[in-house]
Motif scaffolding. Structure first.
Motif, PDB file in Angstrom:
ATOM      1  N   HIS A 197      33.981 112.546  43.809  1.00  0.00           N
ATOM      2  CA  HIS A 197      34.132 113.470  44.932  1.00  0.00           C
ATOM      3  C   HIS A 197      35.383 113.135  45.736  1.00  0.00           C
ATOM      4  O   HIS A 197      35.669 111.971  46.005  1.00  0.00           O
ATOM      5  N   HIS A 221      36.987 108.211  44.216  1.00  0.00           N
ATOM      6  CA  HIS A 221      37.370 109.018  43.062  1.00  0.00           C
ATOM      7  C   HIS A 221      38.572 108.394  42.376  1.00  0.00           C
ATOM      8  O   HIS A 221      39.284 107.587  42.962  1.00  0.00           O
ATOM      9  N   HIS A 275      26.856 109.549  42.894  1.00  0.00           N
ATOM     10  CA  HIS A 275      27.237 110.771  42.205  1.00  0.00           C
ATOM     11  C   HIS A 275      27.847 110.399  40.869  1.00  0.00           C
ATOM     12  O   HIS A 275      28.375 109.304  40.688  1.00  0.00           O
ATOM     13  N   CYS A 313      29.662 112.054  36.995  1.00  0.00           N
ATOM     14  CA  CYS A 313      30.268 113.190  36.316  1.00  0.00           C
ATOM     15  C   CYS A 313      30.899 112.733  35.010  1.00  0.00           C
ATOM     16  O   CYS A 313      31.047 111.535  34.773  1.00  0.00           O
ATOM     17  N   HIS A 362      35.695 121.202  53.655  1.00  0.00           N
ATOM     18  CA  HIS A 362      35.162 121.891  52.484  1.00  0.00           C
ATOM     19  C   HIS A 362      34.223 123.019  52.914  1.00  0.00           C
ATOM     20  O   HIS A 362      33.006 122.926  52.762  1.00  0.00           O
ATOM     21  N   GLU A 398      30.847 121.203  53.598  1.00  0.00           N
ATOM     22  CA  GLU A 398      30.107 120.181  52.842  1.00  0.00           C
ATOM     23  C   GLU A 398      29.940 118.926  53.669  1.00  0.00           C
ATOM     24  O   GLU A 398      28.955 118.214  53.549  1.00  0.00           O
ATOM     25  N   HIS A 450      26.026 118.523  47.586  1.00  0.00           N
ATOM     26  CA  HIS A 450      27.365 118.658  47.028  1.00  0.00           C
ATOM     27  C   HIS A 450      27.520 119.983  46.286  1.00  0.00           C
ATOM     28  O   HIS A 450      26.904 120.200  45.260  1.00  0.00           O
ATOM     29  N   PHE A 486      32.590 117.606  40.772  1.00  0.00           N
ATOM     30  CA  PHE A 486      32.980 116.198  40.825  1.00  0.00           C
ATOM     31  C   PHE A 486      34.165 115.902  39.919  1.00  0.00           C
ATOM     32  O   PHE A 486      34.746 114.836  39.990  1.00  0.00           O
TER      33      PHE A 486
END
Lengths: 307, 307
Positions: A132, A137, A278, A280, B161, B255, B299, B303
């Motif tokens: 994110h 990230h 999170h 991905c 966001h 967000e 979210h 991602f």
């Protein structure tokens, strides 16, 4: 204010039939390392691989593959560009460049966007973000030079804000290389590995380990405000078990950690009091297969700080 | 890759008995604004205050106080240094400089650490961080020029966001200033305010509002990858209620959002599906009183992203 421990990483594989990268001279690798702003401290070798310990992390050279990590304000994309230009882009089977979102602006460093322009000027590929935008990230470049013919099989465990006794020990003047290897159980867990390690002044520890074509590299920057430890390896999951990774997490007690896997699944770890995670994945047409997970625990760190 | 919508903010109060800041010429303020890398677009005035709309955000000038916000790659600390040098550090009652952790490195911008060195060269004070290092956090400079004799009473609602219909509308070619004021209910909620607003090309909206010595400023940068809206005001909590702030959050569907209050408590808002929040406060010996809260929701954003 904080030391940027996170490594930038380049990986490059050459096509079969090319001359071995290990035939390139020590001077050559010294120039590659210098292009990123680092120096070679020491090196070890075995039948499959040369492992160089750098002033800022590590370089591994196999006959058909190199992997280089540099932390701090280094400009690792320079090394990738230099390698592609010297080896020839038509000889490159695959290539990646990885870089975490930094904690702070450092005017002497290019942005990932600028790195991307520089890299794409010598090798085609795409930039990606995993994780994110407002949390941990990582930016990735993945070359589009053809189909990836070998799975990379790399696991990176990146631990941020180490807490507890061991974190304190890494900051102390009493620490020794042998004691660090002992408390982390490196000889016990990585049997048959040849190690080369270095203790930096006033603190910081780097280790390279090799066994056949397997590598292990550990870098600890224990500075109070942004302590960090990275462990990465291409070991199979029969040796690098989730229990082993979990043990490192339990010992180093990071507030947050990132798990990144190339060409293999993420090792799952259970951790009590997980606040938020999170995850991905990216699978590209060229066969790159990347998985990412970010985990954070209870907050031990103060939310305010006098700079 | 992303537009850096977050504003840097300077605030400066002069000691009683000093000449009114409003007597300084338009040309003077133009030079102050230019020192940060921005231009004046338009201005409005009332009996208490001059409000300038800038190419990058806003400047408000009261007899004994100024507040200036600039977004993007501006160097707002230049303006603070210029003001302190011209007004004289012995005339400054208090001063603050605020800056969010940026999304990306921009080599043309100094780091907060560098700003701090520059600012401390003309006015004594300390740097602080509010918020977790690995999540949203803001850097603050607070001058140590004496005791803060008036509470600042500022509330900042910073929304990141933006999602939903209104976020889409802000990105559309159909948007108009009057429709934006209408959908946000500005005339209805801020009765008696004089407004000055501007629509940027291809998108982006700025508004200044003044009523007596009260100000309101709203800036929207709706760019898809890093949309952002800031609302800040010195209105009392009888007018700026938590219900009103909540309404903005429900309309703009960020967000994540940050709530920052200087010299007054944080307005509490309830939001369903809050994933995680953190909050903290700073109270300095000189009387600065700052409260911070970071909130994030489910979210919606991907991602992974191809850059």
């Amino acid at each position: 204010m904080v030391f940027e421990g996170s490594e930038k990483i380049i990986e490059l594989g050459i096509k079969s039939g090319s001359p071995s990268l290990r035939e390139l001279s020590y001077d050559f690798w010294q120039r590659v390392v210098a292009s990123a702003g680092a120096d070679i401290i020491s090196h070890i070798s075995n039948e499959d691989c040369d492992a160089y310990l750098l002033s800022e992390s590590s370089l591994f050279v196999w006959p058909n593959r190199i992997r280089m990590l540099t932390c701090g304000a280094t400009q690792l994309s320079n090394a990738l560009v230099m390698l592609v230009e010297i080896l020839g882009v038509d000889k490159i089977e695959y290539s990646t460049y990885q870089r975490k979102n930094e904690y702070q602006l450092q005017s002497e460093i290019r942005s990932f966007e600028q790195d991307l322009v520089q890299i794409k000027s010598v090798i085609p590929g795409k930039g990606y973000r995993i994780g994110h935008l407002d949390s941990h990230h990582h930016y990735l470049f993945m070359a589009e030079t053809g189909q990836l013919l070998r799975p990379l099989k790399i696991t990176e465990l990146l631990m941020y804000h180490l807490t507890g006794e061991l974190a304190q020990y890494f900051r102390s003047a009493m620490q020794t290389k042998s004691e660090i290897r002992r408390v982390l159980g490196l000889e016990a867990h990585f049997i048959g590995f040849k190690f080369d390690d270095h203790l930096f002044e006033p603190c910081g520890y780097s280790l390279n380990g090799i066994k056949g074509d397997k590598y292990l590299t550990i870098h600890i920057t224990p500075q109070e405000k942004s302590s960090y430890c990275s462990i990465e390896t291409n070991l199979d999951h029969e040796v690098l078990t989730s229990a082993l990774l979990h043990q490192f997490v339990l010992q180093l007690k990071p507030e947050r950690y990132d798990l990144i896997a190339f060409g293999c699944p993420l090792l799952e770890m259970e951790w009590v009091n997980e606040l938020n995670t999170h995850s991905c994945s990216i699978n590209t047409e060229n066969g790159y297969d990347v998985h990412f997970k970010h985990i954070h625990q209870q907050h031990d760190l103060p939310f305010t700080e006098v700079l």
